[in-house]
Scaffold this motif. Structure first.
Motif, PDB file in Angstrom:
ATOM      1  N   ASN A 172      23.904 -63.914 -53.610  1.00  0.00           N
ATOM      2  CA  ASN A 172      24.875 -64.926 -53.182  1.00  0.00           C
ATOM      3  C   ASN A 172      26.244 -64.332 -52.880  1.00  0.00           C
ATOM      4  O   ASN A 172      27.096 -65.001 -52.293  1.00  0.00           O
ATOM      5  CB  ASN A 172      25.026 -66.001 -54.272  1.00  0.00           C
ATOM      6  N   LEU A 173      26.446 -63.068 -53.294  1.00  0.00           N
ATOM      7  CA  LEU A 173      27.728 -62.401 -53.032  1.00  0.00           C
ATOM      8  C   LEU A 173      27.672 -61.814 -51.625  1.00  0.00           C
ATOM      9  O   LEU A 173      27.159 -60.721 -51.409  1.00  0.00           O
ATOM     10  CB  LEU A 173      27.973 -61.301 -54.071  1.00  0.00           C
ATOM     11  N   LYS A 174      28.193 -62.519 -50.676  1.00  0.00           N
ATOM     12  CA  LYS A 174      28.022 -62.162 -49.261  1.00  0.00           C
ATOM     13  C   LYS A 174      29.027 -61.115 -48.769  1.00  0.00           C
ATOM     14  O   LYS A 174      28.802 -60.465 -47.754  1.00  0.00           O
ATOM     15  CB  LYS A 174      28.150 -63.421 -48.392  1.00  0.00           C
ATOM     16  N   THR A 175      30.117 -60.943 -49.485  1.00  0.00           N
ATOM     17  CA  THR A 175      31.151 -60.022 -49.010  1.00  0.00           C
ATOM     18  C   THR A 175      31.268 -58.807 -49.921  1.00  0.00           C
ATOM     19  O   THR A 175      30.900 -58.851 -51.107  1.00  0.00           O
ATOM     20  CB  THR A 175      32.522 -60.716 -48.945  1.00  0.00           C
ATOM     21  N   ASP A 176      31.796 -57.723 -49.374  1.00  0.00           N
ATOM     22  CA  ASP A 176      32.037 -56.525 -50.175  1.00  0.00           C
ATOM     23  C   ASP A 176      33.047 -56.803 -51.281  1.00  0.00           C
ATOM     24  O   ASP A 176      32.928 -56.269 -52.392  1.00  0.00           O
ATOM     25  CB  ASP A 176      32.551 -55.385 -49.281  1.00  0.00           C
ATOM     26  N   ARG A 177      34.017 -57.643 -50.971  1.00  0.00           N
ATOM     27  CA  ARG A 177      35.054 -57.967 -51.971  1.00  0.00           C
ATOM     28  C   ARG A 177      34.436 -58.624 -53.195  1.00  0.00           C
ATOM     29  O   ARG A 177      34.765 -58.277 -54.336  1.00  0.00           O
ATOM     30  CB  ARG A 177      36.096 -58.887 -51.334  1.00  0.00           C
ATOM     31  N   ALA A 178      33.521 -59.550 -52.958  1.00  0.00           N
ATOM     32  CA  ALA A 178      32.856 -60.238 -54.077  1.00  0.00           C
ATOM     33  C   ALA A 178      32.024 -59.252 -54.892  1.00  0.00           C
ATOM     34  O   ALA A 178      32.012 -59.303 -56.138  1.00  0.00           O
ATOM     35  CB  ALA A 178      31.978 -61.367 -53.548  1.00  0.00           C
ATOM     36  N   ASN A 179      31.329 -58.343 -54.224  1.00  0.00           N
ATOM     37  CA  ASN A 179      30.528 -57.340 -54.930  1.00  0.00           C
ATOM     38  C   ASN A 179      31.402 -56.404 -55.750  1.00  0.00           C
ATOM     39  O   ASN A 179      31.053 -56.044 -56.880  1.00  0.00           O
ATOM     40  CB  ASN A 179      29.700 -56.526 -53.922  1.00  0.00           C
ATOM     41  N   ILE A 180      32.533 -56.013 -55.184  1.00  0.00           N
ATOM     42  CA  ILE A 180      33.444 -55.116 -55.899  1.00  0.00           C
ATOM     43  C   ILE A 180      34.005 -55.789 -57.145  1.00  0.00           C
ATOM     44  O   ILE A 180      34.112 -55.167 -58.216  1.00  0.00           O
ATOM     45  CB  ILE A 180      34.572 -54.639 -54.963  1.00  0.00           C
ATOM     46  N   ILE A 181      34.352 -57.064 -57.040  1.00  0.00           N
ATOM     47  CA  ILE A 181      34.852 -57.808 -58.206  1.00  0.00           C
ATOM     48  C   ILE A 181      33.791 -57.834 -59.306  1.00  0.00           C
ATOM     49  O   ILE A 181      34.079 -57.610 -60.489  1.00  0.00           O
ATOM     50  CB  ILE A 181      35.256 -59.244 -57.805  1.00  0.00           C
ATOM     51  N   PHE A 182      32.534 -58.106 -58.914  1.00  0.00           N
ATOM     52  CA  PHE A 182      31.440 -58.115 -59.892  1.00  0.00           C
ATOM     53  C   PHE A 182      31.293 -56.750 -60.559  1.00  0.00           C
ATOM     54  O   PHE A 182      31.132 -56.644 -61.785  1.00  0.00           O
ATOM     55  CB  PHE A 182      30.122 -58.499 -59.204  1.00  0.00           C
ATOM     56  N   LEU A 183      31.356 -55.679 -59.767  1.00  0.00           N
ATOM     57  CA  LEU A 183      31.195 -54.337 -60.307  1.00  0.00           C
ATOM     58  C   LEU A 183      32.334 -53.960 -61.248  1.00  0.00           C
ATOM     59  O   LEU A 183      32.108 -53.347 -62.303  1.00  0.00           O
ATOM     60  CB  LEU A 183      31.107 -53.323 -59.163  1.00  0.00           C
ATOM     61  N   VAL A 184      33.550 -54.305 -60.882  1.00  0.00           N
ATOM     62  CA  VAL A 184      34.711 -54.001 -61.731  1.00  0.00           C
ATOM     63  C   VAL A 184      34.607 -54.748 -63.056  1.00  0.00           C
ATOM     64  O   VAL A 184      34.845 -54.173 -64.136  1.00  0.00           O
ATOM     65  CB  VAL A 184      36.023 -54.350 -61.004  1.00  0.00           C
ATOM     66  N   ILE A 185      34.215 -56.016 -63.007  1.00  0.00           N
ATOM     67  CA  ILE A 185      34.048 -56.796 -64.238  1.00  0.00           C
ATOM     68  C   ILE A 185      32.957 -56.185 -65.114  1.00  0.00           C
ATOM     69  O   ILE A 185      33.128 -56.027 -66.338  1.00  0.00           O
ATOM     70  CB  ILE A 185      33.732 -58.276 -63.915  1.00  0.00           C
ATOM     71  N   SER A 186      31.826 -55.820 -64.501  1.00  0.00           N
ATOM     72  CA  SER A 186      30.729 -55.205 -65.256  1.00  0.00           C
ATOM     73  C   SER A 186      31.180 -53.912 -65.922  1.00  0.00           C
ATOM     74  O   SER A 186      30.896 -53.669 -67.105  1.00  0.00           O
ATOM     75  CB  SER A 186      29.546 -54.908 -64.328  1.00  0.00           C
TER      76      SER A 186
END
Length: 448
Positions: free
Chosen positions: A277-291
């Motif tokens: 559901n994370l369609k953008t690179d920005r959303a993926n990066i936020i998820f990765l940083v949080i993880s």
């Protein structure tokens, strides 16, 4: 260079043409590609293991020097590891074993050209780069699954380079044999490699490629031992003077490990599905940083053993007097792989699964006050059980742990642990993590 290659190829052909025994000539020609692939796999496995260990040592050195650096390094590593895979080689992500399983299914006349998506030189390069970066950042991943995908790529490439006059060799057999050779070289477990190929990869009768499989595993293992020395992955834990009553803690730990492993598989699949559901690179990066920050926080403030493959945990609780883990460590050793494995970077689940099972065995052994030798038995069976819960390959799991510790006297306990975990895991989820990921890769490749 090309002229030299053609000259060499021609001289080899002339040499084989001089062999009068046609059956001998055919058998030799069919065996040579497996031997070459196995030798290359052994060298690559050793080099990769050394680089991976360097990355893990660098991460631990950083924690000793200035542990607060993990809050910077972990997010950068998680994002960089993901970006390399996404940008240059999408099918290099994750373990590599589901990709090999998918490649085996694609090895048919209609779809064999699609195998290049899953096994290639480019995948080998970015598999190594991404996994090393991820482990430097504290990612809880292993190198064993990636080694299997690397080996499958090596064997596929060797098969591709064969000249037109060479006897045709089954692509499926080459890939399966490569995977077995990769596991054998990664863990120094030749029997484990053979059982893995049969139990996890092969849906056909082994008789058609058994000679190639055995020789490939032997050559890859011998090559790895030549360069890395003869070694056991974990050493010789003491397990003497145990009572038959140990069977009850073994069954308990195996059942708990099977349940936890199956739940971990479901969690990782759910996270992977949600990430779509994370369609953008920005959303993926936020998820990765949080993880990454979650892992960094737990490592800094509670226990840094959440970081890395977990091999250090297994060595400590098996070979020191400090055998009992805190109650939360099994959860940490599940959370670390769950966030690392679903990051989109490269990295395997074999070693993290073994360490999670070891920590479960350690905790339960402490609760019921077992002796040090009994604790070692329970730890080893927990390792088998947790790996079985992930892979649903009980015999592969038991043989791997048997060979990496040289505890042949425990074979029945280890096999019991695998069987109990396998049965318990079915109650949680019918299919293994690898099977479900394999189906997803097949769906993606076939769409392309």
């Amino acid at each position: 260079m090309h002229r030299l290659y053609l000259l060499l190829r021609g001289s080899i052909k002339a040499s084989f043409d001089n062999i009068r025994n046609e059956k001998l000539k055919l058998n030799l020609l069919q065996a040579i590609p497996f031997w070459i692939g196995s030798f290359i796999t052994g060298i690559f496995a050793v080099l990769y293991a050394q680089i991976f260990q360097w990355g893990e040592n660098l991460m631990h050195a950083m924690m000793k020097w200035h542990s607060w650096l993990i809050f910077i390094v972990a997010p950068v590593a998680f994002v960089l590891s993901w970006w390399l895979v996404k940008r240059f080689s999408p099918y290099a992500k994750g373990s590599g074993i589901p990709q090999v399983m998918a490649a085996v299914e694609l090895a048919n006349p209609k779809e064999h050209r699609k195998i290049s998506h899953l096994l290639s030189i480019k995948i080998m390069i970015f598999k190594v780069l991404s996994s090393i970066i991820l482990v430097i950042g504290g990612g809880a991943v292993g190198r064993e699954g990636p080694t299997i995908q690397i080996a499958g790529s090596v064997f596929r490439k060797v098969n591709e380079f064969l000249p037109e006059w060479w006897p045709k060799i089954s692509k499926k057999n080459m890939i399966m044999t490569g995977a077995a050779a990769g596991l054998s070289a990664a863990f120094n477990t030749p029997l484990g490699g053979i059982v893995f190929a049969v139990e996890e990869l092969s849906k056909t009768h082994i008789n058609y490629f058994k000679t190639a499989l055995f020789t490939a595993v032997i050559i890859a293992g011998l090559t790895a031992q030549t360069f890395a020395g003869s070694y056991l992955y974990l050493g010789y834990p003491k397990t003497s003077d145990i009572s038959i009553l140990i069977i009850f803690p073994v069954i308990l730990v195996s059942a708990v490990s099977g349940i936890f492993a199956s739940q971990l598989s479901r969690i990782m699949l759910s996270i992977s599905a949600w990430k779509k559901n994370l369609k953008t690179d920005r959303a993926n990066i936020i998820f990765l940083v949080i993880s990454a920050l979650i892992i960094a926080f737990l490592a800094y403030f509670i226990n840094e053993e959440i970081l890395g493959s977990g091999k250090g945990i297994m060595e400590r609780i098996l070979f020191s007097d400090n055998k009992n883990e805190d109650w939360y460590m099994p959860l940490f050793r599940m959370l670390g792989p769950a966030l690392s494995f679903t990051s989109g970077g490269a990295g395997g689940i074999f070693a993290p699964a073994l360490s999670a099972g070891a920590s479960i065995g350690s905790v339960i052994a402490g609760w019921i006050s077992l002796t040090p030798h009994e604790t070692n038995v329970v730890i080893l069976t927990g390792m088998v059980a947790f790996l079985t819960g992930i892979t649903r390959a009980p015999f592969t799991s038991s043989i791997i742990v048997l060979e990496m510790t040289d505890r042949h006297s425990l074979i029945f306990y280890l096999m019991l642990a695998g069987m109990v975990s396998s049965l318990i895991s079915l109650l949680v989820s019918r299919h293994s993590l690898y099977d479900q990921l394999k189906d997803l890769y097949l769906e993606e490749v076939r769409k392309e």
